[in-house]
Design a protein around this motif. Sequence first.
Motif, short mmCIF file in Angstrom:
data_model
loop_
_atom_site.label_atom_id
_atom_site.label_comp_id
_atom_site.label_asym_id
_atom_site.label_seq_id
_atom_site.Cartn_x
_atom_site.Cartn_y
_atom_site.Cartn_z
N PHE A 148 1.03 -0.88 0.19
CA PHE A 148 -0.05 -0.13 0.17
C PHE A 148 0.74 1.15 -0.41
N LEU A 149 2.28 0.91 0.54
CA LEU A 149 3.09 2.31 0.81
C LEU A 149 3.28 2.53 -0.80
N ARG A 150 3.54 1.74 -1.64
CA ARG A 150 4.27 2.02 -2.96
C ARG A 150 3.04 2.23 -3.83
N GLU A 151 2.04 1.28 -3.37
CA GLU A 151 0.82 2.30 -4.51
C GLU A 151 0.23 3.18 -4.45
N SER A 152 0.80 3.97 -2.72
CA SER A 152 0.41 5.55 -2.36
C SER A 152 1.44 6.12 -2.87
N VAL A 153 2.78 5.87 -3.02
CA VAL A 153 3.53 6.53 -3.61
C VAL A 153 3.22 6.85 -5.15
N ALA A 154 2.86 5.87 -6.20
CA ALA A 154 2.77 5.27 -7.41
C ALA A 154 1.14 6.97 -7.74
N GLY A 155 0.53 7.18 -6.45
CA GLY A 155 -0.88 7.83 -6.84
C GLY A 155 -2.11 6.50 -7.51
N THR A 156 -1.88 5.57 -7.48
CA THR A 156 -2.73 4.77 -7.88
C THR A 156 -4.32 4.41 -6.80
N LEU A 157 -3.44 4.61 -5.42
CA LEU A 157 -4.46 4.34 -4.34
C LEU A 157 -5.27 5.38 -4.03
N THR A 158 -4.75 6.84 -4.66
CA THR A 158 -5.69 7.40 -4.09
C THR A 158 -6.75 8.13 -5.07
N PRO A 171 -7.96 4.17 2.26
CA PRO A 171 -8.19 4.00 1.01
C PRO A 171 -9.03 5.26 0.48
N ASN A 172 -10.00 4.69 0.65
CA ASN A 172 -11.18 5.38 0.06
C ASN A 172 -11.24 6.90 0.79
N VAL A 173 -10.86 7.00 2.27
CA VAL A 173 -11.04 8.63 3.10
C VAL A 173 -9.64 9.18 1.96
N PHE A 174 -8.68 8.91 1.96
CA PHE A 174 -7.81 9.53 0.77
C PHE A 174 -7.76 10.12 -0.39
N ALA A 175 -8.50 9.21 -0.55
CA ALA A 175 -8.75 9.55 -1.90
C ALA A 175 -9.78 10.64 -1.83
N GLN A 176 -10.24 10.65 -0.93
CA GLN A 176 -11.42 12.56 -1.07
C GLN A 176 -11.00 13.26 -0.16
N LEU A 177 -9.51 13.36 0.64
CA LEU A 177 -9.03 14.08 1.28
C LEU A 177 -7.78 15.08 0.46
N SER A 178 -8.08 16.42 1.20
CA SER A 178 -7.29 16.75 -0.35
C SER A 178 -5.71 16.90 1.06
N GLY A 179 -4.64 16.52 0.08
CA GLY A 179 -3.26 16.15 0.99
C GLY A 179 -3.20 14.74 0.37
N TYR A 189 -2.79 12.21 -1.15
CA TYR A 189 -1.90 11.88 -1.15
C TYR A 189 -0.67 11.57 -0.71
N ILE A 190 -0.03 13.03 0.09
CA ILE A 190 0.90 12.66 1.00
C ILE A 190 0.55 11.63 2.36
N ILE A 191 -1.14 11.87 3.12
CA ILE A 191 -0.99 10.78 3.85
C ILE A 191 -1.28 10.29 4.11
N SER A 192 -1.28 9.75 2.42
CA SER A 192 -1.12 7.63 2.75
C SER A 192 -0.11 7.90 2.27
N ILE A 193 0.63 8.26 1.94
CA ILE A 193 2.11 7.84 1.88
C ILE A 193 2.66 7.76 3.30
N LEU A 194 2.69 8.99 4.15
CA LEU A 194 2.56 9.09 5.36
C LEU A 194 2.41 7.96 6.46
N PHE A 195 0.82 7.68 6.06
CA PHE A 195 0.30 6.28 7.13
C PHE A 195 0.57 5.15 6.86
N PHE A 196 1.03 5.06 5.47
CA PHE A 196 1.20 3.29 4.64
C PHE A 196 2.70 3.64 5.80
N PHE A 197 3.59 4.64 5.90
CA PHE A 197 5.24 4.32 6.18
C PHE A 197 4.67 4.59 7.60
#
Length: 447
Positions: A113-123, A291-299, A301-309
Motif C-alpha cells: 500500500f505504501l508502494r501504491e500510495s507513492v505511485a498515486g494509484t491508491l488515491t 484508501p477511500n478516505v485518502f482518495a477524497q481528502l485534500s492532501g 496523496y501525502i497523507i496516504s504515503i505517511l500513513f502506510f509508512f
Amino acid sequence: MRKRSTFGNRFGTVAVVGGSVVGLGNIWRFPYVAGENGGAAFIIIYIIISLMISVPIMLTEFSIGRYSRRNSMRSFKKLSDNPLWQGVGFMGIATAFIILSFYSVIAGWSLEFLRESVAGTLTNSSPEQIKNNLDTFIASGWRPALWTVAFVVSSCTIVGLGVTKGIERANKVLMPLMVIILVGLAINSFSLSGFKEGVDFLLRPDFSKITWSVGLEALGQSFFSMSLGMGAMITYGSYIKRSENMFKVAGTVAISDVTVAILSGLAIFPAVFSFGISPTSGPDLVFITLPNVFAQLSGGYIISILFFFLLFAAAITSSVSLVEVIVAFVSEEFRISRLKAVILATVSVTAVALMCSLSQVPDSALTIAGYNLFDVADNLSSIVLLPVGAILIIVFAGWVMDKDIFRNELTSRGHHGTTLYPAVRTMVRYVIPIVIAMLFLSKLGLI
Ligand code: TRP
C-alpha cells in the motif's frame, strides 16, 4: 556477572515497551475484531480487560523478568526447580513464530500500500476499484508473498545488525507522528456522511451482543495488543531499572495502547459506514476503508504515503521484539553465534510466513478444518496461545514463585504501589485465572 544494561529514564522505558506494544494489533487488528464482534459492547469489555486484567499481567511479567534478569525461559529456571515451568518459556517461542507468520503478511500489505500510495494509484481509485485491487493483489499469490519475505528479512536484519536500539530511538519520533495522523483522520471523520452511524457503532453499546465468545475475543485482542502471554514482557522487564515504578510504566503503556486502538476505530468506522463497507469485512477492513478516505481528502496523496509508512514502522518495531525472543533463545540455548541464530530465524520465519501468505489465495489448499492458515495462526495465537500462556505465567507468579520475591519486585522493595499490591496479588492469584478459565470453558461449551 556483568551488570545487565537497563533502560534509561521512564520516558525511555515507556517508549521502548511502547514500540513492542503499539503495532498492527492496534491499527489493523483492533478495528476488524471490534467490527466482527458488534462494536461498542466489545470495546467496553476490551477497555475493562485492558485495565483490570492486562495491567496486572504486565506487572507480573515485568516482575519475573526484572527479578531474574534473564530471558524468559531462564527466568522460570531461576525461580523454580520444577523444569516443567520452563515449558512456558518454550511455548512463548512457538507463539512468537506463529504470531510472526501472519504479522509479516499484514506488514507486507502495508508495504504494497505504501508502494501504491507513492505511485498515486491508491488515491485515484473508486471504492470498487480499491476493493478489487486488494482482491487481485491477494489472489496473485506471489505479490503479497514477496512483500512478506521483504518484511521478514528487514526485521531479522535489524535484529542481526543489533540496531534495535536505533530503531527504538526512531520510534520516539514515529509513534507520536502516527498518533497525530490518527487524530487528524478521526477529526476528518466528522465530515463524513457515515459519522453518526460510525460513532454509534463505536460508542453506543448493545449489551445483548455480549457473549462469552465476545469476552474471549476481547481478552485475546487485549493480550495481543499489549504483547502479553508469551514472555516478551518478561524479557523487557529484565531491562527495567530496579528503582523504576513499574505501576506507572504499565499504566502509561496500557492507556497509550487503548488510546491508539480507539483512535484507529474513530478514524475507520465513520468511513466504513460512509463508503458502504461491511464492519465484518475481517482482516481486509482497514485496507479497504482508509484508501477511500485518502482518495477524497485534500492532501490525501501525502497523507496516504505517511500513513502506510508509519504503519510499516509500527509493525517493524513490534516484530523485532518477536524476532529477538527467537534469536536470544536459539543462540543462548543451542550455544550458537547470534549471526547463525539470525540466519536460522530468517529462514524458518520466512517459511511459515510464506505459507500464511499463500494460504490467502482463493481455493488455496493451505487450510486446516476449512480455515486458511493465515486465519488459523491469527486466531490460534490470540484466542488460545496467549490466554493459556498468560494463565500459566500468573499461576506461576501467584502460587509457585516465592511470595516475598514477588512482593519486593512488584513494589520495587516497598517503594511504589504498596497500597495497590494486595489488589494486584488477589487478581493474580484468584480473579484473573478464574476469569480466563471461565471464558475458555464457555467457549468449549462446557459451562
Ligand atoms: N503488540 C503488538 C501489536 O499490537 C504485537 C506483538 C509484539 C506481540 N510482540 C508481541 C503480541 C508479543 C503478543 C506477544 O501489534
